[in-house]
Write a protein that holds these residues in place. Structure first.
Motif, PDB file in Angstrom:
ATOM      1  N   THR A  34       0.822  -1.217   0.000  1.00  8.63           N
ATOM      2  CA  THR A  34       0.000   0.000   0.000  1.00  8.63           C
ATOM      3  C   THR A  34       0.858   1.270   0.000  1.00  8.63           C
ATOM      4  O   THR A  34       0.405   2.321  -0.447  1.00  8.63           O
ATOM      5  CB  THR A  34      -0.990   0.043   1.184  1.00  8.63           C
ATOM      6  OG1 THR A  34      -0.241   0.078   2.403  1.00  8.63           O
ATOM      7  CG2 THR A  34      -1.927  -1.141   1.171  1.00  8.63           C
ATOM      8  N   ARG A  39       2.797   6.449  -2.579  1.00 14.36           N
ATOM      9  CA  ARG A  39       3.909   7.015  -3.348  1.00 14.36           C
ATOM     10  C   ARG A  39       3.430   7.518  -4.703  1.00 14.36           C
ATOM     11  O   ARG A  39       3.903   8.538  -5.214  1.00 14.36           O
ATOM     12  CB  ARG A  39       4.998   5.954  -3.551  1.00 14.36           C
ATOM     13  CG  ARG A  39       5.819   5.709  -2.312  1.00 14.36           C
ATOM     14  CD  ARG A  39       6.737   4.511  -2.458  1.00 14.36           C
ATOM     15  NE  ARG A  39       7.486   4.323  -1.237  1.00 14.36           N
ATOM     16  CZ  ARG A  39       8.649   4.932  -0.978  1.00 14.36           C
ATOM     17  NH1 ARG A  39       9.199   5.697  -1.901  1.00 14.36           N
ATOM     18  NH2 ARG A  39       9.254   4.756   0.171  1.00 14.36           N
ATOM     19  N   ARG A 109      -6.248   9.561   2.448  1.00 13.71           N
ATOM     20  CA  ARG A 109      -6.493   8.250   3.062  1.00 13.71           C
ATOM     21  C   ARG A 109      -7.901   7.761   2.716  1.00 13.71           C
ATOM     22  O   ARG A 109      -8.104   6.598   2.397  1.00 13.71           O
ATOM     23  CB  ARG A 109      -6.286   8.309   4.581  1.00 13.71           C
ATOM     24  CG  ARG A 109      -4.952   8.907   4.991  1.00 13.71           C
ATOM     25  CD  ARG A 109      -4.530   8.453   6.369  1.00 13.71           C
ATOM     26  NE  ARG A 109      -4.139   7.061   6.348  1.00 13.71           N
ATOM     27  CZ  ARG A 109      -2.921   6.613   6.043  1.00 13.71           C
ATOM     28  NH1 ARG A 109      -1.965   7.441   5.745  1.00 13.71           N
ATOM     29  NH2 ARG A 109      -2.661   5.321   6.038  1.00 13.71           N
ATOM     30  N   ARG A 130       0.806   0.913   7.036  1.00 15.94           N
ATOM     31  CA  ARG A 130       0.954   1.499   8.375  1.00 15.94           C
ATOM     32  C   ARG A 130      -0.324   1.338   9.193  1.00 15.94           C
ATOM     33  O   ARG A 130      -0.296   1.321  10.416  1.00 15.94           O
ATOM     34  CB  ARG A 130       1.265   3.001   8.284  1.00 15.94           C
ATOM     35  CG  ARG A 130       2.481   3.381   7.457  1.00 15.94           C
ATOM     36  CD  ARG A 130       3.749   2.875   8.097  1.00 15.94           C
ATOM     37  NE  ARG A 130       4.945   3.404   7.438  1.00 15.94           N
ATOM     38  CZ  ARG A 130       5.402   2.974   6.276  1.00 15.94           C
ATOM     39  NH1 ARG A 130       4.784   2.014   5.634  1.00 15.94           N
ATOM     40  NH2 ARG A 130       6.503   3.490   5.751  1.00 15.94           N
ATOM     41  N   ASP A 131      -1.467   1.279   8.502  1.00 15.58           N
ATOM     42  CA  ASP A 131      -2.763   1.294   9.186  1.00 15.58           C
ATOM     43  C   ASP A 131      -3.664   0.159   8.689  1.00 15.58           C
ATOM     44  O   ASP A 131      -4.870   0.263   8.755  1.00 15.58           O
ATOM     45  CB  ASP A 131      -3.481   2.618   8.911  1.00 15.58           C
ATOM     46  CG  ASP A 131      -3.787   2.801   7.428  1.00 15.58           C
ATOM     47  OD1 ASP A 131      -3.096   2.178   6.586  1.00 15.58           O
ATOM     48  OD2 ASP A 131      -4.734   3.535   7.092  1.00 15.58           O
ATOM     49  N   ARG A 187       1.256  11.738  13.170  1.00 14.61           N
ATOM     50  CA  ARG A 187       0.217  12.422  12.388  1.00 14.61           C
ATOM     51  C   ARG A 187      -1.152  12.107  13.001  1.00 14.61           C
ATOM     52  O   ARG A 187      -1.333  11.084  13.681  1.00 14.61           O
ATOM     53  CB  ARG A 187       0.274  11.980  10.931  1.00 14.61           C
ATOM     54  CG  ARG A 187      -0.120  10.535  10.750  1.00 14.61           C
ATOM     55  CD  ARG A 187       0.044  10.107   9.310  1.00 14.61           C
ATOM     56  NE  ARG A 187      -0.348   8.719   9.178  1.00 14.61           N
ATOM     57  CZ  ARG A 187       0.136   7.887   8.279  1.00 14.61           C
ATOM     58  NH1 ARG A 187       1.058   8.288   7.432  1.00 14.61           N
ATOM     59  NH2 ARG A 187      -0.294   6.651   8.205  1.00 14.61           N
TER      60      ARG A 187
HETATM   61  O1   DC Z   1       6.007   1.841   2.941  1.00 11.20           O
HETATM   62  P1   DC Z   1       6.523   3.051   2.161  1.00 11.20           P
HETATM   63  O2   DC Z   1       7.762   3.640   2.753  1.00 11.20           O
HETATM   64  O3   DC Z   1       6.659   2.779   0.699  1.00 11.20           O
HETATM   65  O4   DC Z   1       5.362   4.146   2.324  1.00 11.20           O
HETATM   66  C1   DC Z   1       5.453   5.432   1.779  1.00 11.20           C
HETATM   67  C2   DC Z   1       4.761   6.439   2.694  1.00 11.20           C
HETATM   68  O5   DC Z   1       3.345   6.183   2.713  1.00 11.20           O
HETATM   69  C3   DC Z   1       5.228   6.416   4.147  1.00 11.20           C
HETATM   70  O6   DC Z   1       5.642   7.701   4.553  1.00 11.20           O
HETATM   71  C4   DC Z   1       4.029   6.024   4.964  1.00 11.20           C
HETATM   72  C5   DC Z   1       2.859   6.132   4.042  1.00 11.20           C
HETATM   73  N1   DC Z   1       1.932   5.015   4.165  1.00 11.20           N
HETATM   74  C6   DC Z   1       0.809   5.204   4.925  1.00 11.20           C
HETATM   75  O7   DC Z   1       0.628   6.266   5.509  1.00 11.20           O
HETATM   76  N2   DC Z   1      -0.116   4.205   5.039  1.00 11.20           N
HETATM   77  C7   DC Z   1       0.083   3.032   4.425  1.00 11.20           C
HETATM   78  N3   DC Z   1      -0.840   2.082   4.543  1.00 11.20           N
HETATM   79  C8   DC Z   1       1.242   2.817   3.649  1.00 11.20           C
HETATM   80  C9   DC Z   1       2.161   3.837   3.550  1.00 11.20           C
END
Ligand code: DC
Length: 225
Positions: A34, A39, A109, A130-131, A187
């Motif tokens: 994700t 990105r 989001r 992340r979530d 955040r």
């Molecule tokens: O996993 P990554 O480093 O490729 O993610 C890029 C950015 O996206 C990172 O700063 C966190 C954000 N991200 C997010 O907020 N929620 C997600 N589910 C995946 C990534």
């Protein structure tokens, strides 16, 4: 048979994508990165000269965006932005910063929520982010919080950059990781945190094979419960 959902969350550089991809291949599940979707939104903001921290400006570029996930013959996820393959471009360090900024915006989001949920309805997935365990798939059958110390993550990242022929000083890489950790965990919108029912997997002292075995063990144990 109903689909199985595995949520893998954790800070950047913990090895989530490499491990989740390998685990998905071993189990025959679809791997969904994700971060690559955030990105792609970050890249679009950069291309259009939009300040990634300005919610109204970013909101305006979202509706016409066509973001697609496609999978090549080897099962590798590729990202397409308005039919253009941006899989390599989204890995640039500059785009990491854009992605981090746009991912803090609730409008972004919300915009991406349905795309992620839809994938998990159609396939058994290992989704990393992340979530995922806290917000996107709160009912996931398996939740893993994958982490490693900032120092270990920076060391791994330095090795990776060196192999790619783009070495960077350790102190800079560590600082970058610490900054991103801070932004991702502080955040307001869907901050990075371990879900209450997630299993913690700390790979600081494990090599790749050991980490993969540990991840597969956690998933298999939960699947037979
Ligand atoms: O996993 P990554 O480093 O490729 O993610 C890029 C950015 O996206 C990172 O700063 C966190 C954000 N991200 C997010 O907020 N929620 C997600 N589910 C995946 C990534």
């Amino acid at each position: 048979m109903s689909t199985i959902r595995v949520a893998v969350d954790g800070p950047s550089g913990a090895g989530k994508s490499t491990l989740a991809r390998a685990a998905a291949a071993a189990l025959g599940f679809l791997y969904v990165d994700t971060g690559a979707i955030y990105r792609t939104v970050g890249l679009s903001a950069r291309d259009q000269g939009v300040d990634p921290g300005e919610e109204t400006a970013v909101a305006a570029i979202l509706p016409p965006l066509r973001i697609e996930l496609r999978y090549d013959e080897s099962g590798q996820q590729r990202m397409f932005l308005n039919s253009r393959d941006v899989s390599e471009e989204i890995r640039l360090p500059e785009i990491s910063r854009y992605a981090s900024a746009v991912s803090a915006l609730p409008v972004v989001r919300d915009f991406l929520m349905e795309t992620q949920r839809e994938l998990a309805r159609k396939h058994s997935v290992i989704m990393d982010g992340r979530d995922i365990g806290t917000v996107v798939l709160p009912d996931a059958e398996v939740k893993v919080f994958l982490t490693a110390s900032a120092k270990v993550r920076a060391e791994r990242r330095c090795r990776e950059l060196e192999e790619r022929g783009t070495p960077q000083p350790f102190a800079e890489v560590l600082q970058d990781i610490e900054d991103r950790d801070f932004r991702d965990t502080h955040r307001e919108a869907a901050p990075l945190r371990q879900a209450e029912d997630a299993v913690l997997l700390d790979t600081s002292a494990l090599d790749f094979q050991q980490s993969l075995e540990a991840l597969l063990r956690i998933i298999r144990e939960r699947m037979v419960l």
